[in-house]
Design a protein around this motif. Structure first.
Motif, PDB file in Angstrom:
ATOM      1  N   VAL A 102      47.248  46.017  42.861  1.00  0.00           N
ATOM      2  CA  VAL A 102      47.012  44.585  43.013  1.00  0.00           C
ATOM      3  C   VAL A 102      45.684  44.253  42.343  1.00  0.00           C
ATOM      4  O   VAL A 102      44.639  44.787  42.714  1.00  0.00           O
ATOM      5  CB  VAL A 102      46.959  44.167  44.503  1.00  0.00           C
ATOM      6  CG1 VAL A 102      46.737  42.663  44.614  1.00  0.00           C
ATOM      7  CG2 VAL A 102      48.237  44.581  45.223  1.00  0.00           C
ATOM      8  N   ARG A 103      45.755  43.405  41.330  1.00  0.00           N
ATOM      9  CA  ARG A 103      44.523  42.954  40.683  1.00  0.00           C
ATOM     10  C   ARG A 103      43.777  41.991  41.601  1.00  0.00           C
ATOM     11  O   ARG A 103      44.379  41.315  42.428  1.00  0.00           O
ATOM     12  CB  ARG A 103      44.833  42.238  39.366  1.00  0.00           C
ATOM     13  CG  ARG A 103      45.502  43.108  38.320  1.00  0.00           C
ATOM     14  CD  ARG A 103      45.878  42.261  37.132  1.00  0.00           C
ATOM     15  NE  ARG A 103      46.556  43.027  36.090  1.00  0.00           N
ATOM     16  CZ  ARG A 103      46.087  43.182  34.859  1.00  0.00           C
ATOM     17  NH1 ARG A 103      44.945  42.612  34.500  1.00  0.00           N
ATOM     18  NH2 ARG A 103      46.752  43.880  33.965  1.00  0.00           N
ATOM     19  N   LYS A 104      42.481  41.931  41.432  1.00  0.00           N
ATOM     20  CA  LYS A 104      41.700  40.952  42.180  1.00  0.00           C
ATOM     21  C   LYS A 104      42.135  39.548  41.774  1.00  0.00           C
ATOM     22  O   LYS A 104      42.430  39.280  40.611  1.00  0.00           O
ATOM     23  CB  LYS A 104      40.210  41.152  41.923  1.00  0.00           C
ATOM     24  CG  LYS A 104      39.631  42.331  42.703  1.00  0.00           C
ATOM     25  CD  LYS A 104      38.123  42.336  42.692  1.00  0.00           C
ATOM     26  CE  LYS A 104      37.587  43.452  43.582  1.00  0.00           C
ATOM     27  NZ  LYS A 104      36.107  43.504  43.591  1.00  0.00           N
ATOM     28  N   ASN A 105      42.187  38.673  42.759  1.00  0.00           N
ATOM     29  CA  ASN A 105      42.620  37.285  42.592  1.00  0.00           C
ATOM     30  C   ASN A 105      44.122  37.160  42.350  1.00  0.00           C
ATOM     31  O   ASN A 105      44.608  36.069  42.051  1.00  0.00           O
ATOM     32  CB  ASN A 105      41.865  36.587  41.457  1.00  0.00           C
ATOM     33  CG  ASN A 105      40.357  36.613  41.665  1.00  0.00           C
ATOM     34  OD1 ASN A 105      39.888  36.430  42.790  1.00  0.00           O
ATOM     35  ND2 ASN A 105      39.614  36.854  40.592  1.00  0.00           N
TER      36      ASN A 105
ATOM     37  N   LYS B 251      42.074  45.131  43.348  1.00  0.00           N
ATOM     38  CA  LYS B 251      41.929  44.841  44.773  1.00  0.00           C
ATOM     39  C   LYS B 251      42.389  46.016  45.620  1.00  0.00           C
ATOM     40  O   LYS B 251      41.733  46.415  46.583  1.00  0.00           O
ATOM     41  CB  LYS B 251      42.724  43.596  45.144  1.00  0.00           C
ATOM     42  CG  LYS B 251      42.585  43.178  46.608  1.00  0.00           C
ATOM     43  CD  LYS B 251      43.568  42.071  46.978  1.00  0.00           C
ATOM     44  CE  LYS B 251      43.348  40.811  46.139  1.00  0.00           C
ATOM     45  NZ  LYS B 251      44.272  39.717  46.557  1.00  0.00           N
ATOM     46  N   SER B 252      43.544  46.586  45.271  1.00  0.00           N
ATOM     47  CA  SER B 252      44.062  47.719  46.030  1.00  0.00           C
ATOM     48  C   SER B 252      44.979  48.557  45.153  1.00  0.00           C
ATOM     49  O   SER B 252      45.545  48.065  44.169  1.00  0.00           O
ATOM     50  CB  SER B 252      44.821  47.252  47.280  1.00  0.00           C
ATOM     51  OG  SER B 252      46.001  46.557  46.919  1.00  0.00           O
TER      52      SER B 252
ATOM     53  N   PRO C  30      41.050  52.857  44.620  1.00  0.00           N
ATOM     54  CA  PRO C  30      41.191  51.995  43.430  1.00  0.00           C
ATOM     55  C   PRO C  30      40.506  52.568  42.204  1.00  0.00           C
ATOM     56  O   PRO C  30      40.947  52.332  41.071  1.00  0.00           O
ATOM     57  CB  PRO C  30      40.540  50.676  43.868  1.00  0.00           C
ATOM     58  CG  PRO C  30      40.599  50.691  45.358  1.00  0.00           C
ATOM     59  CD  PRO C  30      40.438  52.129  45.748  1.00  0.00           C
TER      60      PRO C  30
ATOM     61  N   PRO D  78      39.367  44.466  37.288  1.00  0.00           N
ATOM     62  CA  PRO D  78      39.053  44.703  38.698  1.00  0.00           C
ATOM     63  C   PRO D  78      40.315  44.863  39.541  1.00  0.00           C
ATOM     64  O   PRO D  78      41.284  44.120  39.361  1.00  0.00           O
ATOM     65  CB  PRO D  78      38.261  43.467  39.113  1.00  0.00           C
ATOM     66  CG  PRO D  78      38.625  42.417  38.116  1.00  0.00           C
ATOM     67  CD  PRO D  78      38.932  43.116  36.837  1.00  0.00           C
TER      68      PRO D  78
END
Length: 289
Positions: A251-254, A228-229, A218, A226
């Motif tokens: 993939v963004r966090k949340n 996520k992946s 990432p 932020p």
């Protein structure tokens, strides 16, 4: 040194060939059987002559045949040349950076507006170190167009649906952001090369034999939000050394749904000048404030 030990060391080291243990052992077994058959064959002369035949015929021809088999399967790695299965990634980066210009298509999924996702919409881009033009196509027809002259830092934007246009002088950070877009093959390759990539082997894409690399780091994205992946891949033609397909999924966090961008239909080392990016503003288009 025992003959078979010499052969094994040659396969593993002298020829700079690396393969999986099971395949390597199978090749060595074939060489052993060839050597044993030659050892049990009738003598053709003095012991010294027989040793010369063993050295020149069995060892060289058997190893050569084994290596040819490995290369045909696309499994051997010729480490001494700096290449893996026909692709040297440092050379790919050099070719991409030296390309006069490139034309490509980008398809996106997972955007906030599903109407802008493939297959409803895609983009075609013509880009060189100085010029860039991107057309957003909806139903195969231009919906929006943005044209950049990175030398003069000027931008022209047209909204064909609203019959409106805008012009702007870009700041330096705007110029750099255009050059660092993930959809740009140069930027995507830089991301992969800096992200601790792994090799993916070969596959055929639209009839072209390609080899790929991938990163899932990432931190390689180098974005302010932020993450996520991240999964990014680049597939390069073994024959030409130019990228054929680029893919990135982030993939963004949340966030629940990933956003993906796929770049393909590349045309490399094409001349792109002002005539390729110039856009005529229709007389019925209104200037936006």
């Amino acid at each position: 040194m025992e003959p078979m030990r010499s052969i094994e060391e040659t396969v593993r080291g002298k020829f700079n060939v690396a393969a999986g243990p099971m395949l390597r052992d199978r090749v060595l077994d074939q060489v052993r059987r060839a050597a044993e058959q030659r050892e049990t064959a009738p003598a053709v002369g003095k012991p010294g002559v027989r040793r010369m035949i063993m050295k020149n015929s069995v060892v060289k021809l058997s190893i050569a045949a084994a290596i040819i088999a490995l290369v045909g399967l696309g499994i051997a790695e010729f480490i001494g040349t700096g290449k893996t299965s026909g692709v040297a990634w440092a050379e790919v980066a050099q070719k991409v950076n030296a390309s006069r210009g490139v034309v490509f298509r980008v398809r996106t999924t997972g955007s906030q507006d599903p109407n802008k996702d493939w297959p409803n919409e895609c983009t075609t881009t013509r880009r060189s170190p100085k010029y860039s033009r991107t057309d957003w196509l909806r139903g195969g027809q231009p919906n929006r167009t943005v044209s950049f002259n990175l030398d003069t830092r000027t931008m022209l934007w047209l909204d064909h649906g609203r019959k409106a246009y805008a012009t702007e002088t870009m700041a330096e950070e705007d110029v750099q952001s255009i050059r660092n877009e993930w959809s740009d093959p140069k930027a995507l390759l830089d991301l992969l090369m800096s992200g601790g990539y792994k090799e993916l082997g070969r596959k055929t894409i639209d009839g072209v034999v390609c080899q790929g690399i991938e990163t899932t780091d990432p931190a390689a994205a180098k974005v302010s939000f932020p993450v996520k992946s991240l999964t990014a891949q680049m597939w390069v033609s073994v024959e030409t050394g130019y990228p054929v397909l680029g893919e990135i999924e982030i993939v963004r966090k949340n966030a629940v749904q990933p956003q993906t961008s796929t770049a393909d239909q590349f045309q490399w080392d094409v001349e792109i000048g002002t005539s390729e990016i110039d856009v005529a503003i229709p007389p019925d288009y209104q200037l936006m404030d």
